[in-house]
Design an enzyme around this catalytic site. Structure first.
Site, short mmCIF file in Angstrom:
data_model
loop_
_atom_site.label_atom_id
_atom_site.label_comp_id
_atom_site.label_asym_id
_atom_site.label_seq_id
_atom_site.Cartn_x
_atom_site.Cartn_y
_atom_site.Cartn_z
N GLU A 441 0.82 -1.22 0.00
CA GLU A 441 0.00 0.00 0.00
C GLU A 441 0.86 1.27 0.00
O GLU A 441 0.49 2.29 0.56
CB GLU A 441 -0.98 0.02 1.18
CG GLU A 441 -1.82 -1.22 1.34
CD GLU A 441 -2.52 -1.65 0.06
OE1 GLU A 441 -2.68 -0.82 -0.85
OE2 GLU A 441 -2.90 -2.82 -0.04
N GLY A 442 2.00 1.19 -0.66
CA GLY A 442 2.91 2.32 -0.73
C GLY A 442 4.00 2.18 0.30
O GLY A 442 3.76 2.36 1.50
#
Length: 598
Positions: A441-442
């Site tokens: 998620e980054g």
């Protein structure tokens, strides 16, 4: 063998006493969240986590998922039964809108129980976790027909969801993606390409899997401006809305991972699969970011959850393990040695994790409450203020809580000594599972760049200035309270460091952007320290007020809170000065070496 007990009392203390959830009963869904109802829901979530999810966590890690020759995937033994119990209990729809079969309760409550469930079995809870993000994206950007078609089954948990961004050559830089979408002429598209690292991409626990896939329509602009988002179900839907024939979607492989073995992280192949555009053409990133931001908050909560279960096991071991004698004299004269919890360095380890967990829990729930206000308040000014803080806190929550969550699993493993390196004690799994939360998620470096490069300057710095004011006002408003002076003075010093670092960026990063990049991770953690300190100051004030009012039933609990708060202020919060000093060195030495010198 590992142990786990959901932190019910601490969660209720934060919800009821520190955050005062009842004060928000004017918001939709909050009126039903009475203290009795909240206690019942939290208690039942604890039972589900402790009795159903946790017992299959270690075995799920050992067994993993199995891909079969036909591309289907079998989850570990017990996962399907546990997921059915989760689904039948209505947990996936706890905070979802009632019109789609949800219960409409606060997202804050959903977050509270989510910590228990993720701590008990992180791999299993990723299946409904990705579904939550897909629901959020369809709610905000889907057409009315798409909402009616997909949301009831997803909220029910009969269907699950995924997000498909990453490709073998393309991770953070989504402008490089190659998955293509060809119009069919009837409003649908043919989706072709390969996606990797797709959590819960294929499994045996749902009747259908609703994939949200980023792709580029033929003729679309290059880069991120030409990306669209599509709903691509595993099975096409018949006229009656039920799953029918397969849809050109298959699992090509299960990734061989360091941890989260119980989750089927898949290579997904799309071979002219039928997809349906969500939102506007070439505007897919805005729709996907709804899902990603939801997921980032959930991943931050995972960092807290894994830190909590690692701490519980380390503390339990430290109370029982006999090694050496206390430096200040024998503490267990009837034993040949004292338990290791008497040793100051073991205490340092446990107190560090404990202080983080309890403040991190408050921060997670405080941020979730901002999300509720931003999405449910009828007051535009109140919504905007809450959304500003929510946007600012999202990269901090994701980056800081997962960085520290991993650090703390390693520290907890260290308490076990050699036994921590042995699989049967479970600590290895927590270390391995926690590691992914810093990446997906980054990656956390991207979270730090997002914070410094985008969130600080957004709307002229409105969000960060509001945060500074809120914390500063708390310190000023309680300056005359001798009970709180130790907390407010330490917090104000940390806030001063944060404000000075922010000003340094304003003066030095515009002309030389590498200065922002070089200091971004330190800045993210500096922000994290200050907001965690703010949570501890609020907790301390609540505890002092309750004790002054004659509270007796929780007296020991509240006194322990005050001790832990002092530990944080004395031993952890002073790190703000170190972070500030690093930021102010700039990028010169960091960027000086030629690439060939590495």
């Amino acid at each position: 063998m590992p142990i786990f007990k959901a932190p019910v009392d601490d969660t209720l203390f934060i919800l009821n006493d520190v955050l005062g959830l009842e004060r928000y009963h004017n918001l939709p869904g909050f009126a039903d969240a009475t203290p009795d109802m909240v206690a019942a829901i939290v208690g039942e979530a604890a039972r589900l986590a402790e009795e159903e999810l946790f017992p299959i966590n270690l075995s799920g890690d050992q067994e993993g998922c199995t891909r079969h020759d036909d591309g289907t995937v079998t989850t570990p033994a017990g996962f399907r039964k546990a997921f059915d119990l989760y689904r039948e209990g209505g947990w996936l729809g706890l905070a979802a809108p009632e019109e789609f079969g949800g219960q409409g309760l606060p997202y804050t409550l959903h977050t509270a129980v989510g910590e228990f469930l993720s701590a008990a079995n992180m791999s299993l809870m990723m299946y409904p976790g990705l579904t939550q993000g897909a629901i959020a994206a369809i709610l905000e950007h889907g057409s009315e027909e798409q909402k009616r078609t997909y949301l009831p089954k997803m909220v029910e948990g009969t269907w699950t969801g995924t997000m498909n961004l990453t490709e073998p050559h393309c991770g953070t830089d989504l402008g490089l993606l190659r998955t293509k979408a060809v119009p069919n002429g009837d409003g649908s598209h043919r989706i072709s390409g390969q996606k990797i690292f797709i959590s819960a991409g294929e499994h045996d626990m749902a009747e259908n899997i609703i994939h949200l896939v980023l792709a580029r329509i033929e003729g679309a602009p290059e880069g991120v401006k030409g990306i669209s988002l599509f709903i691509v179900p595993k099975f096409k839907l018949n006229d009656d809305g039920q799953p029918g024939e397969g849809n050109g979607v298959s699992c090509g492989a299960i990734e061989e991972k360091m941890g989260i073995h119980g989750n089927s992280t898949c290579v997904m192949n799309y071979d002219e699969a039928t997809g349906y555009l969500i939102g506007a053409e070439n505007k897919g990133l805005s729709a996907m970011f709804v899902m990603m931001n939801e997921a980032r908050l959930a991943v931050g909560m995972q960092g807290l959850a894994i830190s909590e279960i690692a701490y519980q096991n380390a503390a339990n071991y430290a109370r029982d393990r006999l090694q050496g004698r206390s430096l200040s004299g024998v503490k267990a004269p009837d034993q040949k040695a004292d338990p290791i919890i008497v040793h100051p360095d073991v205490r340092r380890t446990l107190m560090t994790i404990k202080a983080f967990n309890e403040a991190g829990r408050a921060l997670t729930l405080w941020t979730a409450l901002k999300s509720d206000i931003a999405h449910r308040s009828g007051n535009e000014q109140e919504r905007q203020a809450a959304d500003d803080i929510l946007s600012l806190m999202t990269p901090i929550l994701k980056g800081v809580l997962t960085d520290k969550g991993f650090d703390h699993t390693v520290m907890a493993q260290q308490v076990f000594g050699g036994h921590g390196y042995i699989e049967e004690h479970g600590m290895s799994q927590y270390v391995r599972d926690a590691r992914i939360a810093m990446i997906y998620e980054g990656a956390n470096g991207i979270q730090a760049l997002d914070l410094v490069g985008r969130k600080l300057a957004m709307n002229g710095g409105r969000a960060v200035m509001a945060l500074f004011k809120e914390i500063g006002d708390f310190c000023e408003g309680n300056r005359g309270d001798d009970r709180l002076s130790g907390y407010t003075k330490a917090l104000k010093k940390g806030l001063n460091d944060l404000q000075a670092a922010t000003m340094w960026f304003m003066q030095n990063a515009m002309a030389k952007p590498d200065n922002a990049g070089a200091g971004s991770t330190d800045y993210m953690h500096l922000c994290g320290l200050v907001v965690l300190g703010y949570m501890w100051a609020k907790i301390a004030k609540t505890a002092e007020d309750k004790l002054a009012a004659g509270e007796t039933a929780q007296a020991d609990y509240l006194k322990n809170k005050l001790i832990t708060a002092r530990f944080f202020m004395e031993r952890i919060l002073p790190e703000t000065a170190l972070r500030k000093a690093r930021i102010e060195t700039g990028a010169d030495t960091l960027m000086a070496l030629d690439a060939a010198a590495f």
